[in-house]
Design a protein around this motif. Structure first.
Motif, PDB file in Angstrom:
ATOM      1  N   ARG A 189      20.248 110.846 -47.695  1.00 12.15           N
ATOM      2  CA  ARG A 189      20.992 111.099 -46.467  1.00 12.15           C
ATOM      3  C   ARG A 189      21.228 109.761 -45.784  1.00 12.15           C
ATOM      4  N   MET A 190      22.486 109.454 -45.503  1.00  9.50           N
ATOM      5  CA  MET A 190      22.848 108.124 -45.029  1.00  9.50           C
ATOM      6  C   MET A 190      23.619 108.207 -43.718  1.00  9.50           C
ATOM      7  N   ARG A 191      23.145 107.470 -42.722  1.00  6.39           N
ATOM      8  CA  ARG A 191      23.852 107.370 -41.444  1.00  6.39           C
ATOM      9  C   ARG A 191      24.727 106.114 -41.515  1.00  6.39           C
ATOM     10  N   GLY A 192      25.913 106.299 -42.101  1.00  4.27           N
ATOM     11  CA  GLY A 192      26.762 105.176 -42.463  1.00  4.27           C
ATOM     12  C   GLY A 192      27.116 104.234 -41.324  1.00  4.27           C
ATOM     13  N   ARG A 193      27.498 104.762 -40.194  1.00  2.00           N
ATOM     14  CA  ARG A 193      27.879 103.911 -39.060  1.00  2.00           C
ATOM     15  C   ARG A 193      26.706 103.084 -38.567  1.00  2.00           C
ATOM     16  N   LYS A 194      25.529 103.695 -38.458  1.00  2.00           N
ATOM     17  CA  LYS A 194      24.339 102.976 -38.023  1.00  2.00           C
ATOM     18  C   LYS A 194      23.989 101.846 -38.995  1.00  2.00           C
ATOM     19  N   ILE A 195      24.087 102.139 -40.291  1.00  2.00           N
ATOM     20  CA  ILE A 195      23.775 101.127 -41.303  1.00  2.00           C
ATOM     21  C   ILE A 195      24.760  99.971 -41.212  1.00  2.00           C
ATOM     22  N   TYR A 196      26.029 100.299 -41.058  1.00  2.00           N
ATOM     23  CA  TYR A 196      27.068  99.266 -40.957  1.00  2.00           C
ATOM     24  C   TYR A 196      26.797  98.346 -39.771  1.00  2.00           C
ATOM     25  N   GLU A 197      26.529  98.933 -38.632  1.00  2.00           N
ATOM     26  CA  GLU A 197      26.281  98.136 -37.431  1.00  2.00           C
ATOM     27  C   GLU A 197      25.026  97.284 -37.573  1.00  2.00           C
ATOM     28  N   TYR A 198      23.975  97.878 -38.135  1.00  2.00           N
ATOM     29  CA  TYR A 198      22.719  97.143 -38.328  1.00  2.00           C
ATOM     30  C   TYR A 198      22.924  95.968 -39.278  1.00  2.00           C
ATOM     31  N   ALA A 199      23.576  96.233 -40.418  1.00  2.00           N
ATOM     32  CA  ALA A 199      23.764  95.193 -41.422  1.00  2.00           C
ATOM     33  C   ALA A 199      24.617  94.055 -40.893  1.00  2.00           C
ATOM     34  N   LEU A 200      25.696  94.393 -40.204  1.00  2.00           N
ATOM     35  CA  LEU A 200      26.595  93.356 -39.695  1.00  2.00           C
ATOM     36  C   LEU A 200      25.899  92.478 -38.652  1.00  2.00           C
ATOM     37  N   LYS A 201      25.016  93.078 -37.883  1.00  2.00           N
ATOM     38  CA  LYS A 201      24.296  92.328 -36.851  1.00  2.00           C
ATOM     39  C   LYS A 201      23.194  91.452 -37.430  1.00  2.00           C
ATOM     40  N   ASN A 202      22.522  91.920 -38.470  1.00  2.00           N
ATOM     41  CA  ASN A 202      21.283  91.260 -38.907  1.00  2.00           C
ATOM     42  C   ASN A 202      21.352  90.490 -40.221  1.00  2.00           C
ATOM     43  N   VAL A 203      22.148  90.946 -41.175  1.00  2.00           N
ATOM     44  CA  VAL A 203      22.143  90.301 -42.492  1.00  2.00           C
ATOM     45  C   VAL A 203      22.680  88.870 -42.446  1.00  2.00           C
ATOM     46  N   PRO A 204      23.815  88.593 -41.784  1.00  2.00           N
ATOM     47  CA  PRO A 204      24.287  87.196 -41.745  1.00  2.00           C
ATOM     48  C   PRO A 204      23.251  86.235 -41.174  1.00  2.00           C
ATOM     49  N   ASP A 205      22.559  86.650 -40.114  1.00  2.00           N
ATOM     50  CA  ASP A 205      21.520  85.791 -39.530  1.00  2.00           C
ATOM     51  C   ASP A 205      20.388  85.543 -40.518  1.00  2.00           C
ATOM     52  N   ALA A 206      20.021  86.592 -41.272  1.00  2.00           N
ATOM     53  CA  ALA A 206      18.932  86.443 -42.241  1.00  2.00           C
ATOM     54  C   ALA A 206      19.315  85.480 -43.366  1.00  2.00           C
TER      55      ALA A 206
END
Length: 359
Positions: A232-249
């Motif tokens: 079960r995937m909350r696509g919008r939440k994942i998108y927002e989380y990834a865009l905010k955090n992955v580039p910084d990481a």
């Protein structure tokens, strides 16, 4: 201190090509458990526009996750030129273990133990672990292997990522169009050569409200009486989380390696959703004040192979390394990045430098 280098790689991509037509007779429900009143061809086309996934690969009947891992591992061991009995650890990244054809996950014995058995390894000192870490599992397994090698506890480690997600998706969920099956593997060892191999890594685990962005849940069709849990995937939440955090990481790891984005030749990012991956890489370059960049730096396999979770990064690495991905290659002495985001939510990144004389 010795450095960890990859000396062999392999992958297995299932032969069953699944196109959009496979889903034309599906009945889809939304997150509110309501039947979606749209033509399936419209649903499928919209899905392709967002994710770019036109095809995906599914496992064959009678095959299991460990079979896919076995095929990828045999290639990696042969490519490394070592005897299988020289392997000190097997680390197998997975989310659902050995899923049977009814879709029931099985973790006992572990996938790594099953793989050791199928490889026919007799060495009792060959230790096996399963890495359950969401889609970033293979990258995290590589990080763990680096620690074990540098500590002197091992000389050769087999790092595998394999998944059979087609068996754990809800038939009534549109998101099932994302997921696929496959396996990738590498053999890592140590070298005394300086400034090569894994030169920096970082891992972030956000397990607060992010914990359930990806989880297991019952069917979206409330009339489905099958007592099973599905992705079960909350696509919008994942998108927002990834865009905010992955580039910084990623930038944090590049900084840790004392490098700049201009020093990076390739970014092998988990193939989750093309739109999301493009957005994350674009945001990364913006952190360096760069608006436009050569998109060849971030290769894509998702269009034809779908999202096979832990297998996407090692599969792509093997294909490029062996010249099987058109327009893509690695250069001796160059820096590449392995990075992923997934269930947990977890993020990780590795900066890897090829030796000057080989890839």
């Amino acid at each position: 201190m010795p450095n960890t280098v990859i000396i062999g790689s392999g992958c297995y991509i299932p032969e069953n090509v699944i196109t959009g037509s496979h889903f034309m007779d599906s009945v889809f429900f939304d997150e509110n458990n309501e039947k979606i009143d749209k033509p399936n061809d419209e649903i499928i086309q919209k899905f392709v526009e967002i994710t770019e996934i036109e095809e995906r690969r599914y496992i064959s009947a009678g095959d299991y996750n460990s079979d896919l891992g076995l095929r990828a591992s045999l290639q990696a061991i042969d490519d490394a030129g070592i005897d299988k009995e020289e392997i000190d650890y097997i680390i197998y990244a997975t989310n659902f273990g050995e899923v049977d054809e009814r879709g029931i996950p099985n973790f006992m014995p572990s996938l790594a133990a099953r793989l050791k058995n199928k490889l026919g390894i007799k060495n009792r000192k060959c230790i096996n672990y399963d890495m359950i870490f969401g889609c970033p599992g293979w990258v995290e397994a590589l990080i763990l292997a680096d620690v074990l090698l540098k500590s002197g506890r091992a000389k050769n480690i087999l790092v595998v990522g394999g998944e059979t997600l087609s068996r754990v998706t809800d038939n009534y969920d549109r998101n099932k169009l994302i997921f696929a099956d496959g396996a990738g593997a590498v053999v890592v060892t140590t070298t005394d050569e300086e400034n090569v191999g894994i030169i920096a890594d970082s891992t972030i685990c956000d397990n607060g409200e992010e914990l359930c962005y990806l989880e297991n849940g019952p069917s979206l069709n409330l009339e489905d009486k099958e007592p099973r849990l599905y992705i079960r995937m909350r696509g919008r939440k994942i998108y927002e989380y990834a865009l905010k955090n992955v580039p910084d990481a990623i930038k944090e790891t590049i900084d840790k390696a004392n490098l700049d984005i201009s020093d990076i030749d390739k970014i092998l990012i988990h193939q989750a959703n093309a739109k999301m991956d493009y957005a994350m890489i674009s945001r990364l370059f913006k952190l360096y004040g760069i608006k436009d960049y050569d998109h060849a730096i971030s290769p894509m396999t998702i269009q034809k192979f779908g999202n096979s979770s832990v297998a996407t990064v090692p599969t792509m690495f093997d294909l490029i390394r062996k010249g099987k991905m058109e327009g893509q290659s690695f250069k001796p002495g160059s820096h590449i990045i392995f990075t992923s985001v997934g269930a947990g939510m977890n993020i990780n990144c590795v900066v890897y430098r090829f030796p000057a004389d080989k890839i």
